[in-house]
Design an enzyme around this catalytic site. Sequence first.
Site, mmCIF file in Angstrom:
data_model
loop_
_atom_site.group_PDB
_atom_site.id
_atom_site.type_symbol
_atom_site.label_atom_id
_atom_site.label_comp_id
_atom_site.label_asym_id
_atom_site.label_seq_id
_atom_site.Cartn_x
_atom_site.Cartn_y
_atom_site.Cartn_z
ATOM 1 C CD GLU A 138 -54.026 -24.055 -9.393
ATOM 2 O OE1 GLU A 138 -53.359 -23.021 -9.530
ATOM 3 O OE2 GLU A 138 -54.478 -24.433 -8.305
HETATM 4 C C1 LIG Z 1 -64.126 -27.009 -9.147
HETATM 5 C C2 LIG Z 1 -63.377 -25.768 -8.875
HETATM 6 C C3 LIG Z 1 -62.338 -25.775 -7.949
HETATM 7 C C4 LIG Z 1 -61.633 -24.600 -7.665
HETATM 8 N N1 LIG Z 1 -60.690 -24.618 -6.676
HETATM 9 C C5 LIG Z 1 -60.171 -23.427 -6.241
HETATM 10 C C6 LIG Z 1 -59.360 -23.361 -5.074
HETATM 11 O O1 LIG Z 1 -59.060 -24.389 -4.450
HETATM 12 N N2 LIG Z 1 -58.940 -22.142 -4.659
HETATM 13 C C7 LIG Z 1 -59.253 -20.996 -5.303
HETATM 14 O O2 LIG Z 1 -58.833 -19.934 -4.870
HETATM 15 N N3 LIG Z 1 -59.998 -21.016 -6.441
HETATM 16 C C8 LIG Z 1 -60.481 -22.201 -6.916
HETATM 17 N N4 LIG Z 1 -61.282 -22.236 -8.031
HETATM 18 C C9 LIG Z 1 -61.539 -21.006 -8.761
HETATM 19 C C10 LIG Z 1 -60.900 -20.999 -10.140
HETATM 20 O O3 LIG Z 1 -59.515 -20.849 -10.032
HETATM 21 C C11 LIG Z 1 -61.582 -19.891 -10.964
HETATM 22 O O4 LIG Z 1 -62.889 -20.356 -11.268
HETATM 23 C C12 LIG Z 1 -60.834 -19.551 -12.226
HETATM 24 O O5 LIG Z 1 -59.612 -18.928 -11.915
HETATM 25 C C13 LIG Z 1 -61.635 -18.631 -13.145
HETATM 26 O O6 LIG Z 1 -62.214 -17.557 -12.441
HETATM 27 P P1 LIG Z 1 -63.784 -17.247 -12.647
HETATM 28 O O7 LIG Z 1 -64.505 -18.516 -12.442
HETATM 29 O O8 LIG Z 1 -64.126 -16.099 -11.819
HETATM 30 O O9 LIG Z 1 -63.917 -16.893 -14.185
HETATM 31 P P2 LIG Z 1 -63.614 -15.454 -14.840
HETATM 32 O O10 LIG Z 1 -62.344 -14.927 -14.308
HETATM 33 O O11 LIG Z 1 -64.826 -14.614 -14.727
HETATM 34 O O12 LIG Z 1 -63.390 -15.874 -16.342
HETATM 35 C C14 LIG Z 1 -64.490 -16.148 -17.237
HETATM 36 C C15 LIG Z 1 -63.947 -16.256 -18.669
HETATM 37 O O13 LIG Z 1 -63.360 -15.002 -19.059
HETATM 38 C C16 LIG Z 1 -62.023 -15.185 -19.446
HETATM 39 N N5 LIG Z 1 -61.225 -14.051 -18.977
HETATM 40 C C17 LIG Z 1 -61.225 -13.511 -17.736
HETATM 41 N N6 LIG Z 1 -60.348 -12.499 -17.668
HETATM 42 C C18 LIG Z 1 -59.772 -12.404 -18.876
HETATM 43 C C19 LIG Z 1 -58.779 -11.563 -19.441
HETATM 44 N N7 LIG Z 1 -58.166 -10.616 -18.715
HETATM 45 N N8 LIG Z 1 -58.439 -11.746 -20.733
HETATM 46 C C20 LIG Z 1 -59.010 -12.723 -21.472
HETATM 47 N N9 LIG Z 1 -59.956 -13.546 -20.997
HETATM 48 C C21 LIG Z 1 -60.328 -13.402 -19.714
HETATM 49 C C22 LIG Z 1 -61.555 -16.481 -18.800
HETATM 50 O O14 LIG Z 1 -60.514 -17.103 -19.537
HETATM 51 C C23 LIG Z 1 -62.835 -17.305 -18.807
HETATM 52 O O15 LIG Z 1 -62.967 -17.989 -20.028
HETATM 53 C C24 LIG Z 1 -61.959 -23.416 -8.358
HETATM 54 C C25 LIG Z 1 -62.985 -23.419 -9.303
HETATM 55 C C26 LIG Z 1 -63.701 -24.553 -9.552
HETATM 56 C C27 LIG Z 1 -64.846 -24.497 -10.526
#
Ligand SMILES: Cc1cc2nc3c(=O)[nH]c(=O)nc-3n(C[C@H](O)[C@H](O)[C@H](O)COP(=O)(O)OP(=O)(O)OC[C@H]3O[C@@H](n4cnc5c(N)ncnc54)[C@H](O)[C@@H]3O)c2cc1C
Length: 590
Positions: free
Chosen positions: A440
């Site tokens: 989220e």
């Molecule tokens: C158990 C679990 C359940 C989930 N459930 C759902 C679901 O039901 N539906 C769904 O759609 N998704 C779901 N997700 C996905 C989840 O919302 C994403 O993992 C999350 O939004 C982060 O995206 P990412 O993992 O690609 O990390 P990234 O976006 O790659 O981020 C990696 C790091 O970089 C930082 N970062 C990224 N962009 C920026 C920026 N512009 N400025 C500063 N820092 C930044 C982030 O804060 C983080 O620390 C789930 C994930 C997990 C692990």
Amino acid sequence: MPPYVSLDLFRFLLLEAHNIQDLFEHPRFAHLDESAVDLVLQAAKDWSDVELYPYFRVMDEQPAHWHAGRVRTHEQVGRVLRGAGENGWIGARDDFDLGGMQMPEMLYTAVHGIFEAANNSAQGYLGLTGGAARLITTFGSPELIETYVPKMYAGQWQGTMALTEAQAGSSLTDITTSAQPTTEGFYHLKGHKIFISGGDHGGADNFVHLTLARIEGAPPGVKGISLFVIPRMRPDANNELVFNDVQTAGDFQKMGQRGYSTTHLVFGENDDCHGWLLGQPHQGLAYMFQMMNEARIGVGHSAAAVALAAYLAANQYAHERPQGRLPGNRDPLAAPVPIIRHADVQRMLLTQQVIIEGSLSLAALCCRLSDMEHAAIDNAQKKDHWLLLEILTPIVKTYSTEQGIRAVSLGLQVLGGYGFTMDFPLQQYYRDIRIMAIYEGTTGIQSLDLLGRKVLAENGRAFQLLLAEMQKTAEKADADPELQPFAQELRQECRRLAEVTQQLVGFAQAGKVERFTADATVYMEMTGLIVIAWQWLHLALAAQQHRAEGRFSPDFYAQVLRCLRFYFRYELPHAEANARTLTQGEPVYV
Ligand SMILES: Cc1cc2nc3c(=O)[nH]c(=O)nc-3n(C[C@H](O)[C@H](O)[C@H](O)COP(=O)(O)OP(=O)(O)OC[C@H]3O[C@@H](n4cnc5c(N)ncnc54)[C@H](O)[C@@H]3O)c2cc1C
């Protein structure tokens, strides 16, 4: 098993601190009264005692996993979904004529908080289904509502939110799942979605994925994203369910929330995946924000609920575990004292309590604002409620999850070595809560939202409203000599926050955008500390006002005052350190 929830705490928050009774004067909620609140909370706890809490551990030990193209979960998942459907818990917030109970968000969130405290993996399936169905009732056509919502509210069909793709997590702008229009009213969908919670399991007859995708030829960026309803099984012309080409490619194995499936879905591998547009084209992200904003408050509340269960387990242990003697007692033959007698153990428990109850209070306030906005209570103030909710949403999500993780860690510490073993539940709470600062919207993303968008919104009006609300509470507390010093301190912190904000906004005005948001997370930390101080002053005011009526014991009210003193002495001073970091010198990384 240790207790996992305190109903008195929820009663105090709803009935005395945040006056849910005010809502009952309005037609939408006129069927409710105080005794209904008591009954609903008790019923949620009774159901959790039987259907959720006994399965908390076993769902972790027998995690969701992929096998032969489907995800297998503990069989209790199906019973929970159906049982919650039969009891009306899933659609409780929605209108009577849509199968709901017109339950205020304040009460619905408390009920689901009880479920979360009992078994956060199991509750996930319910919360998602309720949120997805409500998106359909808000933006969908009568046909979509009729086809999907009754089955979802009955707990027969599982709802999901399918946003994330491998290359598009925090940045949803980059999603590539595509939707090709047909002349038959549906679209052909194609693409991969990962990390989809509840995306497949053995406990539902069908899955309804609320999916973000781009219609062919849509403009780039967020303005080209639309929202689709994509069932795993679609009704054919004879209303028979046929496979809709939604494949389950896998289930992620995780450190926590292991009973809650996290799937990799593939839409349209055989070019036969039908999706139905929800609302207007290219408005998908705006619609999805309804669910995401609710979910952000919900995740903040969940983190506090999980931390509450961990705290109650740690508190019980601290009363039962004898170890060591008090300083000053040099008699080696004296009996060891229970560890609760040690000052440092009390420090750890109080830290947990102020984090958890401060977070729950903030979440209750957010829900109250949402109720007042949705039920159009006090139309003149509708916009202000919305703005205040907008600025508080990233704060409740972030403070409650980041500090909730710290609270559970302290709970584990209270158990010493036993906390680290699988014999006690603290390790599971610690593993379960960790994800909440990630999904989220990560803490980094929430912090950018707070400083980069919400603080600037409407020329700073949301921020000014927040400061004004905090001032109002301080003014009320001025009248009570016991609370006046805390009111004074809160005012001083508000002034400091206003100065820091002005200094940072100066960078934005000078066009130094990177510098402006470089320390957004430190700013979030500072703001969160002050907002929770406000909540503690608010709770203390409620305790002072209601203690004479005696709904709760004198000790209960005395503990609220003790927590206030503890919070202002041990937690709030960190805000000043944050202010120094934010204003003195340049960040080392820009
Ligand atoms: C158990 C679990 C359940 C989930 N459930 C759902 C679901 O039901 N539906 C769904 O759609 N998704 C779901 N997700 C996905 C989840 O919302 C994403 O993992 C999350 O939004 C982060 O995206 P990412 O993992 O690609 O990390 P990234 O976006 O790659 O981020 C990696 C790091 O970089 C930082 N970062 C990224 N962009 C920026 C920026 N512009 N400025 C500063 N820092 C930044 C982030 O804060 C983080 O620390 C789930 C994930 C997990 C692990």
